[in-house]
Design a protein around this motif. Structure first.
Motif, PDB file in Angstrom:
ATOM      1  N   THR A  65       0.846 -10.335  64.892  1.00 40.88           N
ATOM      2  CA  THR A  65       0.922 -11.713  64.524  1.00 40.88           C
ATOM      3  C   THR A  65       1.336 -11.633  63.311  1.00 40.88           C
ATOM      4  OG1 THR A  65      -1.469 -11.801  63.606  1.00 40.88           O
ATOM      5  CG2 THR A  65      -1.021 -12.105  65.778  1.00 40.88           C
ATOM      6  N   ARG A  66       1.598 -12.761  62.579  1.00 35.21           N
ATOM      7  CA  ARG A  66       1.912 -13.039  60.949  1.00 35.21           C
ATOM      8  C   ARG A  66       0.864 -12.928  59.946  1.00 35.21           C
ATOM      9  NH1 ARG A  66       1.210 -17.003  58.245  1.00 35.21           N
ATOM     10  NH2 ARG A  66       2.857 -16.495  56.806  1.00 35.21           N
ATOM     11  N   LYS A  67      -0.500 -12.677  60.610  1.00 41.34           N
ATOM     12  CA  LYS A  67      -1.526 -12.943  59.831  1.00 41.34           C
ATOM     13  C   LYS A  67      -1.653 -11.532  58.818  1.00 41.34           C
ATOM     14  CE  LYS A  67      -4.281 -15.793  63.226  1.00 41.34           C
ATOM     15  NZ  LYS A  67      -5.225 -16.010  63.840  1.00 41.34           N
ATOM     16  N   PRO A  77      13.285  -3.989  51.184  1.00 39.45           N
ATOM     17  CA  PRO A  77      14.162  -4.241  52.242  1.00 39.45           C
ATOM     18  C   PRO A  77      14.152  -5.359  53.161  1.00 39.45           C
ATOM     19  CG  PRO A  77      13.816  -2.037  51.741  1.00 39.45           C
ATOM     20  CD  PRO A  77      12.687  -2.848  50.944  1.00 39.45           C
ATOM     21  N   PRO A  78      15.007  -6.021  53.510  1.00 41.71           N
ATOM     22  CA  PRO A  78      14.748  -7.278  54.247  1.00 41.71           C
ATOM     23  C   PRO A  78      14.058  -6.971  55.635  1.00 41.71           C
ATOM     24  CG  PRO A  78      17.128  -6.873  54.270  1.00 41.71           C
ATOM     25  CD  PRO A  78      16.572  -5.992  52.965  1.00 41.71           C
ATOM     26  N   GLU A  79      14.313  -5.610  56.024  1.00 42.85           N
ATOM     27  CA  GLU A  79      13.725  -5.426  57.545  1.00 42.85           C
ATOM     28  C   GLU A  79      12.388  -5.333  57.344  1.00 42.85           C
ATOM     29  OE1 GLU A  79      17.792  -3.929  57.398  1.00 42.85           O
ATOM     30  OE2 GLU A  79      16.184  -3.833  55.956  1.00 42.85           O
ATOM     31  N   VAL A  80      11.688  -4.583  56.072  1.00 46.53           N
ATOM     32  CA  VAL A  80      10.449  -4.548  55.835  1.00 46.53           C
ATOM     33  C   VAL A  80       9.762  -6.109  55.547  1.00 46.53           C
ATOM     34  CG1 VAL A  80       8.831  -3.610  54.216  1.00 46.53           C
ATOM     35  CG2 VAL A  80      10.744  -2.411  54.986  1.00 46.53           C
ATOM     36  N   SER A  81      10.345  -6.862  54.907  1.00 39.75           N
ATOM     37  CA  SER A  81       9.994  -8.075  54.388  1.00 39.75           C
ATOM     38  C   SER A  81       9.879  -8.992  55.518  1.00 39.75           C
ATOM     39  CB  SER A  81      10.779  -8.776  53.420  1.00 39.75           C
ATOM     40  OG  SER A  81      10.591  -9.854  52.937  1.00 39.75           O
ATOM     41  N   PHE A  82      10.771  -8.944  56.487  1.00 34.43           N
ATOM     42  CA  PHE A  82      10.653  -9.851  57.686  1.00 34.43           C
ATOM     43  C   PHE A  82       9.431  -9.403  58.633  1.00 34.43           C
ATOM     44  CE2 PHE A  82      15.124 -11.301  56.527  1.00 34.43           C
ATOM     45  CZ  PHE A  82      14.661 -12.228  55.547  1.00 34.43           C
ATOM     46  N   ASP A  83       9.578  -7.923  58.814  1.00 34.56           N
ATOM     47  CA  ASP A  83       8.603  -7.444  59.616  1.00 34.56           C
ATOM     48  C   ASP A  83       7.004  -7.850  59.139  1.00 34.56           C
ATOM     49  OD1 ASP A  83       7.891  -5.563  61.959  1.00 34.56           O
ATOM     50  OD2 ASP A  83       6.961  -4.546  60.299  1.00 34.56           O
ATOM     51  N   VAL A 141      20.381  -9.552  54.100  1.00 29.49           N
ATOM     52  CA  VAL A 141      19.267 -10.533  54.569  1.00 29.49           C
ATOM     53  C   VAL A 141      19.748 -11.341  56.002  1.00 29.49           C
ATOM     54  CG1 VAL A 141      18.258 -12.743  54.034  1.00 29.49           C
ATOM     55  CG2 VAL A 141      18.618 -10.933  52.379  1.00 29.49           C
ATOM     56  N   LEU A 142      21.271 -11.636  55.973  1.00 26.39           N
ATOM     57  CA  LEU A 142      21.768 -12.120  57.203  1.00 26.39           C
ATOM     58  C   LEU A 142      21.472 -11.160  58.407  1.00 26.39           C
ATOM     59  CD1 LEU A 142      23.064 -14.417  58.754  1.00 26.39           C
ATOM     60  CD2 LEU A 142      25.165 -13.942  57.934  1.00 26.39           C
ATOM     61  N   ALA A 143      21.937  -9.824  58.229  1.00 28.04           N
ATOM     62  CA  ALA A 143      22.143  -8.804  59.024  1.00 28.04           C
ATOM     63  C   ALA A 143      20.441  -8.719  59.757  1.00 28.04           C
ATOM     64  CB  ALA A 143      22.586  -7.502  58.684  1.00 28.04           C
ATOM     65  N   ALA A 144      19.783  -8.544  58.783  1.00 25.30           N
ATOM     66  CA  ALA A 144      18.258  -8.406  59.195  1.00 25.30           C
ATOM     67  C   ALA A 144      17.919  -9.615  59.983  1.00 25.30           C
ATOM     68  CB  ALA A 144      17.506  -8.273  58.056  1.00 25.30           C
ATOM     69  N   ASP A 163      11.719 -11.746  66.650  1.00 20.62           N
ATOM     70  CA  ASP A 163      10.382 -11.648  65.873  1.00 20.62           C
ATOM     71  C   ASP A 163       9.775 -13.058  65.442  1.00 20.62           C
ATOM     72  OD1 ASP A 163      10.840  -9.100  66.421  1.00 20.62           O
ATOM     73  OD2 ASP A 163      10.562  -8.366  64.271  1.00 20.62           O
ATOM     74  N   ILE A 164      10.426 -14.079  65.451  1.00 18.34           N
ATOM     75  CA  ILE A 164       9.773 -15.217  65.171  1.00 18.34           C
ATOM     76  C   ILE A 164       8.852 -15.828  66.030  1.00 18.34           C
ATOM     77  CG2 ILE A 164      11.586 -16.891  65.958  1.00 18.34           C
ATOM     78  CD1 ILE A 164      10.039 -17.090  62.631  1.00 18.34           C
ATOM     79  N   ALA A 165       8.883 -15.425  67.181  1.00 15.47           N
ATOM     80  CA  ALA A 165       8.083 -15.524  68.469  1.00 15.47           C
ATOM     81  C   ALA A 165       6.597 -15.377  67.938  1.00 15.47           C
ATOM     82  CB  ALA A 165       8.389 -15.259  69.711  1.00 15.47           C
ATOM     83  N   ARG A 166       6.400 -14.555  66.886  1.00 19.80           N
ATOM     84  CA  ARG A 166       5.057 -14.171  66.637  1.00 19.80           C
ATOM     85  C   ARG A 166       4.421 -15.153  65.873  1.00 19.80           C
ATOM     86  NH1 ARG A 166       6.828  -8.909  63.367  1.00 19.80           N
ATOM     87  NH2 ARG A 166       4.881  -9.352  62.420  1.00 19.80           N
ATOM     88  N   VAL A 167       5.180 -16.083  65.289  1.00 18.90           N
ATOM     89  CA  VAL A 167       4.768 -16.947  64.296  1.00 18.90           C
ATOM     90  C   VAL A 167       4.203 -18.465  65.096  1.00 18.90           C
ATOM     91  CG1 VAL A 167       5.182 -18.568  62.135  1.00 18.90           C
ATOM     92  CG2 VAL A 167       6.280 -16.190  62.559  1.00 18.90           C
TER      93      VAL A 167
END
Length: 478
Positions: free
Chosen positions: A103-105, A157-163, A187-190, A197-201
């Protein structure tokens, strides 16, 4: 820097006071994030977000001595709020969050330094700080340069930030709409890679970001980023579904582009923020949602006709149901959902007006069916004209001008906004000798239809119409 500090002038006494209080107690304090970004952009920020080396308990003690009220709803995340007069601050202990990856928690972990706190922020332009009370500027990730270049980069790195927090991808689209920025290529590529992954929110958090995006100065840019990144396919799939393949003969317009244009034209028709309700003061969420979603029923109703035509029969009815379903899934409030669905359902009604041959009865029904939404329906209908044919556009505009004049005349003559049957419920029950219930409701609706069809005819004539109707009802035979 001088200009940024000047923009903070109204709150500098508060910031200086708090900085000195925390420093006297041996703790660091810094203004961080949005308020710092906005100060450099020349914008006024209503939020005062601060970060500190002090733990939540010590922060609460220091704020209790400063403000008239404190609250600790965010204590688990290290945040304590306080109010002093009209000023509200939130102070959060340095963070070094970790996330559970499901989850995003966040799993809360307090950090040891301001720099460690800044690296966990969403974008570099939000990872700038002013140390208090001396106003030393801290920008370890080049956020100030990003403000000048109008680009969105992530501190890590955007992959880390968005994960860590997938909602940051929605925030990227919101900042594009609010600030006119563009995402950096990585950022756009990530975002494209991780859109699922937005489904986790939670739906509520996604809704809040989407609403902020739609109420921003340039929502089209943000929505286009949602579509291009693949996020819209998850959170608002009806939007990319409008990108119908255009056949080689171009027998229909691009519904996606049309909807975006209608949204922009509807925004142009909003009244000033301090205008009267009938001007639809902007930004207006209901109007903007209705403009965006007014044609979402077209993909499901598209038919290729003999002779090369394309039809979308009853797409307004289908669209109203789809819009309602999507807004409910996003946890949008019931009043907004109902209003948007109704506008989608009614947005084609005007196109039966033709050259003004509607009867007064039809005009009355148009007003009554729209109810309080009439000012928005006026603007949605006008915005829905995106033809490049100047003559056709002028004809449609003049026809709607004529309809509005007729509405004004009939409203003045008959008080259409408060139209009611000419007999009330008690009078209907007495005339028919019935009790309150479904039959009385049907009788009321019949007299309302008479009122809409014929205008004011007087109580005696209304009673005659009621009795004639009643004579044909099976209940009257008992």
């Amino acid at each position: 820097m001088r200009e940024a500090v000047a923009n903070l002038a109204p709150v500098l006494p508060v910031l200086t006071d708090l900085g000195e209080r925390f420093a006297a107690a041996g703790h660091e304090l810094a203004l961080v994030g949005g308020p710092v970004r906005d100060a450099f952009l020349g914008r006024t920020s209503n939020d005062l977000d601060l970060t500190t080396s002090a733990g939540p308990d010590e922060t609460e003690r220091l704020l209790t001595g400063w403000g008239s009220a404190t609250w600790d709803m965010g204590r688990a995340f290290g945040t304590i709020g306080a109010r002093r007069g009209a000023t509200v601050v939130e102070v959060t202990t340095y963070r070094a969050d970790a996330y559970d990856g499901v989850t995003r928690k966040p799993v809360v972990a307090f950090g040891d330094s301001l720099e460690e706190d800044l690296v966990r922020r969403d974008f570099a332009c939000n990872a700038m700080a002013l140390r208090l009370p001396d106003l030393a500027f801290v920008d370890p990730h080049g956020g100030l340069g990003d403000l000048e270049a109008k680009v969105l980069r992530t501190p890590s790195p955007p992959e880390v930030s968005f994960d860590d927090d997938p909602l940051r991808m929605m925030r990227a689209a919101r900042f594009v709409a609010q600030l006119g920025f563009v995402p950096a290529p990585d950022v756009l590529a990530a975002m494209r890679e991780m859109a699922g992954d937005i489904a986790r929110v939670s739906a509520e958090r996604v809704r809040d970001e989407l609403v902020k995006l739609l109420l921003a100065p340039h929502p089209r840019a943000g929505l286009e980023l949602l579509s291009a990144s693949g996020l819209a396919a998850v959170v608002l799939p009806e939007l990319p579904a409008l990108q119908l393949e255009v056949d080689e003969h171009h027998r229909h317009k691009d519904v996606y582009e049309h909807s975006m244009t209608v949204l922009e034209q509807a925004i142009d028709l909003e009244g000033p923020a301090d205008g009267p309700p009938e001007s639809v003061p902007g930004p207006d969420l209901v109007l903007r949602l209705a403009a965006l979603l007014h044609d979402v029923g077209k993909p499901a109703t598209r038919r290729f006709e003999d002779g090369g035509g394309v039809s979308f029969h009853h797409h307004e009815v289908v669209g109203a149901k789809l819009a309602s379903k999507r807004l409910k899934a996003l946890r949008v409030d019931k009043e907004t959902t109902k209003a948007v669905a109704r506008l989608v359902e009614l947005h084609l009604r005007f196109h039966g007006y033709g050259e003004g041959q509607w009867t007064d009865s039809a005009v009355r029904r148009y007003v009554t069916d729209a109810g309080d939404l009439l000012p928005r329906l006026h603007r949605l209908t006008r915005a829905d004209c995106t033809t490049r044919n100047v003559r056709k556009a002028r004809r449609l505009s003049e026809a709607y001008d004529d309809l509005e004049r007729r509405i004004e005349r009939l409203t003045a003559e008959e008080e259409l906004k408060a139209v009611r049957p000419e007999l009330d419920g008690n009078q209907i029950a007495e005339a028919l000798g019935i009790r309150p219930g479904p039959v009385l409701g049907r009788a009321y609706q019949h007299l309302l239809a008479v009122r809409l069809d014929e205008g004011p005819i007087g109580p005696d004539a209304a009673r005659e119409r009621l009795l004639s109707w009643w004579a044909e009802q099976p209940e009257s035979q008992g």
